[in-house]
Write an enzyme that holds these catalytic residues in place. Structure first.
Site, PDB file in Angstrom:
ATOM      1  N   ARG A   1     -16.620  -3.083  -0.014  1.00 22.23           N
ATOM      2  CA  ARG A   1     -16.803  -1.756  -0.568  1.00 22.23           C
ATOM      3  C   ARG A   1     -16.835  -1.755  -2.098  1.00 22.23           C
ATOM      4  O   ARG A   1     -17.539  -0.951  -2.700  1.00 22.23           O
ATOM      5  CB  ARG A   1     -15.659  -0.897  -0.055  1.00 22.23           C
TER       6      ARG A   1
ATOM      7  N   ASP B   1       0.798  -1.218   0.000  1.00 26.40           N
ATOM      8  CA  ASP B   1       0.000   0.000   0.000  1.00 26.40           C
ATOM      9  C   ASP B   1       0.831   1.268   0.000  1.00 26.40           C
ATOM     10  O   ASP B   1       0.489   2.250  -0.627  1.00 26.40           O
ATOM     11  CB  ASP B   1      -0.920   0.016   1.216  1.00 26.40           C
TER      12      ASP B   1
ATOM     13  N   LYS C   1      -1.784   9.467   7.768  1.00 27.68           N
ATOM     14  CA  LYS C   1      -1.087   8.178   7.707  1.00 27.68           C
ATOM     15  C   LYS C   1       0.277   8.208   8.375  1.00 27.68           C
ATOM     16  O   LYS C   1       0.883   9.262   8.516  1.00 27.68           O
ATOM     17  CB  LYS C   1      -0.928   7.773   6.241  1.00 27.68           C
TER      18      LYS C   1
ATOM     19  N   ASP D   1       0.312   4.150  -2.596  1.00 27.04           N
ATOM     20  CA  ASP D   1      -0.076   5.508  -2.206  1.00 27.04           C
ATOM     21  C   ASP D   1       0.846   6.548  -2.827  1.00 27.04           C
ATOM     22  O   ASP D   1       0.417   7.582  -3.301  1.00 27.04           O
ATOM     23  CB  ASP D   1      -0.015   5.668  -0.679  1.00 27.04           C
TER      24      ASP D   1
ATOM     25  N   CYS E   1      33.294 -19.720   7.267  1.00 24.92           N
ATOM     26  CA  CYS E   1      32.858 -18.403   7.733  1.00 24.92           C
ATOM     27  C   CYS E   1      33.547 -17.336   6.890  1.00 24.92           C
ATOM     28  O   CYS E   1      34.777 -17.343   6.772  1.00 24.92           O
ATOM     29  CB  CYS E   1      33.205 -18.231   9.207  1.00 24.92           C
TER      30      CYS E   1
ATOM     31  N   LYS F   1      -6.729   4.198  12.179  1.00 25.39           N
ATOM     32  CA  LYS F   1      -7.122   3.820  10.822  1.00 25.39           C
ATOM     33  C   LYS F   1      -6.739   2.360  10.639  1.00 25.39           C
ATOM     34  O   LYS F   1      -5.574   2.019  10.443  1.00 25.39           O
ATOM     35  CB  LYS F   1      -6.438   4.692   9.775  1.00 25.39           C
TER      36      LYS F   1
END
Ligand code: IVH
Length: 657
Positions: free
Chosen positions: A118, A9, A299, A13, A393, A97
């Site tokens: 929605r 998101d 936000k 955005d 290593c 939110k």
């Protein structure tokens, strides 16, 4: 796949806002297909479409991380309401939110008749069958509820539920979910209610859709807060964090408080929402296109972003653990620029199929170190080979082994390995150990790589001038570090023990050991039986402590530290029952109404109790506050007594009488 969006998101955005800005500057470029011209995806096949009686709107977003987001909103509201400077502050409701998916729940004659997503805001999908499986959602409403009521809110998956679901998916060999939000979206759209029921979902109410109008006997609320309280009374979950706020300053404070609490909440949030409280003022303010003027989302910086894996290296930890690390094209995530992210271990890396060149989701939340969540786009050139764990290593050349039954690979070099020495120094200096401020990674690198010190005691022999001669060290910082080193000499025995980095001896065990034995010499001579007298020290921990102090090398280190002036405060050994809550183990979970976690912990420890992080059969009490999660469930499952803050205070009072 549909519920596994190809970009997180935060990334979406950012790009969306750039598009919005471009379109605002060049309106001629806006096409009907532009993502700004429609809201979210349209209804998916397989689920019946539902036309929302009242459109499901979106909220305007302020991405500012500073106070300015709240101030800009408040200023706008005051201007639009024609308020003067002398007028009192506007009353708002500040809410988290929630990071889930919006849902409309329609009740007719007080029965749940429909649940709809929605969709594009006008038409969503009928997901009633899946939503009915959510226990928190009432199927019937009590008397007094209006004949028609549509409750709007967010369906989400709690963090602990998400972890458990993914564990189960993994055991079943099924695909795991990238984050709780995608898992929730998948569960809601599950056509098979039986599968949906196995995916634990939760719900928070935050508003209304269509409701019987007051003229027809419907409810008449004055404020948003009042209506939330009413929804709560009717049995809908309303987040406890919701607050009334007056004016911009209180909104700013809420934003900061929720931001700090974000990592410990059992549900995901991606910001906060401010709403004008008075419903009359909401009506007066009205809407602009698809967004109400009376609400704004503020936000937090995104916790997930996409970037490219440039290389995969390994890192050697304090105990020799070898961790594969992705070197990334720099990306701003969780409020910082990230260039490395852990891949945990070879198994995780293989499970996620990460390879050089891939576009991956990187997550950085709270204090947790950045990790690669998964691959979104395998854009690697065809010839990129799979990652292979090195046999030697990369730092000291000692062999790398994975012991039977262990997940992790380890370097066998011990303190011969410079990487392990560096980590041991950093741990020794860390805040909860010797708390030597100013001794950071860059400095430790110089000290070890330049062979200026070879072990922990060497730290105390460093002179101010020697330090000031190092890169990035000014005279002042050299002096500060010297002072920090001096100060650290007068530490507590518990901190000193923790600082030694004995395997399995964390902060809590170190405290128990210090309290029990009082003196370092006594502890160093203790055999396994004596060690197991300490609460919560079992055979594995006892053996680890005994072996540590049996090694001449470790005894020399302790002696050398003492010779250098390190003198942990010692006390008299305590008889086991000297303190009233000695031998009791308490687990704290959730948020207590007045006591901060550290305060509760300190009070309990002062009374002799041990404060542990996880619940087991041996736990004496679990103290649970609001939003307590899996630990509370575990306590109930095991029959461990659960106390609230009042119960905790009563316990302490009784103990200290
Ligand atoms: S109110 C008219 N309150 O954010 C305002 N929305 O763009 C309607 N969301 O997908 C929304 N937490 O699901 C509101 N406390 C909250 C919310 C919230 C999360 C989501 C909502 C929608 C988006 C709004």
């Amino acid at each position: 796949m549909l519920d596994a969006p190809s970009v997180p998101d935060g990334e979406y955005d950012r790009v969306y806002q750039r598009l919005e800005r471009l379109e605002a500057e060049h309106p001629g470029l806006v096409t009907p297909e532009s993502p700004t011209q429609r809201v979210l995806g349209s209804a998916m096949q397989g689920l019946a479409p539902v036309r929302h009686a009242v459109p499901m709107l979106s909220i305007r977003t302020e991405t500012d991380t500073e106070a300015s987001g709240a101030q800009a909103f408040d200023a706008r509201i005051r201007r639009e309401l024609g308020l003067q400077e002398a007028d009192p502050p506007v009353e708002y409701v500040a809410e988290p939110k929630f990071d889930g998916l919006a849902m409309g729940l329609r009740y007719e004659d007080r029965r749940l008749v429909q649940a709809a997503t929605r969709g594009d805001g006008e038409v969503g999908e009928d997901v009633t069958h899946a939503i009915r499986t959510i226990r928190q959602i009432p199927l019937r409403l009590p008397a007094g509820a209006p004949p028609l009521l549509e409750v709007r809110g967010e369906v989400y998956m709690r963090g602990p539920d998400f972890e458990r679901l993914n564990q189960r998916q993994q055991q079943l060999g099924e695909k795991t979910f990238v984050n709780p939000r995608n898992a929730a979206a998948g569960a809601v759209r599950q056509l098979d209610a039986r599968i949906a029921a196995q995916r634990p979902l939760s719900f928070f109410a935050y508003g209304l859709g269509e409701v019987t109008p007051p003229e027809q006997g419907g409810p008449e609320w004055r404020t948003h807060y009042e209506l939330l309280r009413q929804l709560k009374d009717w049995g809908f979950p309303v987040a406890e964090q919701v607050r009334l706020a007056h004016g911009a300053a209180e909104l700013v404070a809420f934003h900061a408080r929720m931001g700090a609490a974000r990592a410990t909440l059992p549900y995901g949030i991606d910001g906060v929402v401010y709403k004008v409280n008075s419903l009359a003022l909401q009506r007066q303010l009205g809407f602009v296109t698809r967004e109400p003027r009376w609400a704004v989302a503020h936000k937090y910086p995104p916790q997930e972003m996409v970037t490219r894996v440039e290389a995969i290296d390994v890192q050697v930890g304090r105990t020799g653990k070898i961790t594969p690390v992705a070197r990334l094209a720099p990306v701003f995530v969780g409020g910082a620029t990230v260039t490395n992210a852990t891949l945990h271990n070879l198994f995780e890396l293989r499970r996620k199929r990460v390879r050089v060149g891939d576009q991956v989701v990187v997550r950085r939340a709270g204090d947790v170190i950045p990790e690669v969540v998964g691959v979104v786009d395998a854009r690697r050139p065809a010839y990129v080979p799979n990652f292979r764990m090195p046999r030697a290593c990369p730092v000291c050349g000692s062999s790398v082994v994975r012991e039977h039954g262990e997940i992790e690979h380890r370097c066998t070099g011990g303190l011969f390995c410079a990487a392990q020495r560096k980590q041991a120094l950093l741990h020794f200096a860390s805040r909860k150990a010797m708390d030597i401020e100013g001794l950071g990674e860059k400095l430790v690198d110089q000290l070890v790589d330049g062979a200026l010190i070879h072990g922990l005691p060497g730290l105390y022999a460093l002179g101010e001038e020697q330090l000031a001669g190092l890169e990035r060290m000014a005279e002042k910082s050299a002096r500060n570090l010297r002072e920090a080193l001096e100060k650290s000499k007068h530490t507590t025995l518990a901190r000193f023990l923790y600082a030694l980095g004995i395997r399995h001896v964390g902060e809590a065990t170190a405290k128990d050991l210090a309290r029990h034995f009082g003196r370092l010499d006594v502890l160093m001579e203790a055999d396994a039986d004596a060690l197991m007298q300490v609460s919560d020290v079992g055979p594995v921990v006892a053996e680890s402590i005994r072996t540590f102090f049996a090694q001449p090398h470790n005894r020399e280190v302790v002696q050398a530290l003492r010779d250098a002036g390190v003198q942990p405060q010692e006390g008299e050994p305590l008889p086991a029952a000297a303190l009233p809550l000695a031998g009791k183990t308490v687990v704290l979970t959730g948020t207590l109404p007045t006591l901060a976690r550290e305060e509760a912990k300190a009070l309990l420890e002062a009374a002799g109790a041990r404060v542990a992080g996880s619940v087991s059969k041996k736990t004496s009490y679990v103290v649970a506050g609001s939003e307590a999660g899996s630990k509370l469930a575990k306590a109930q499952e095991l029959g461990v007594p659960v106390l609230d803050e009042e119960g905790l205070r009563a316990l302490l009072a009784a103990a200290l009488e």
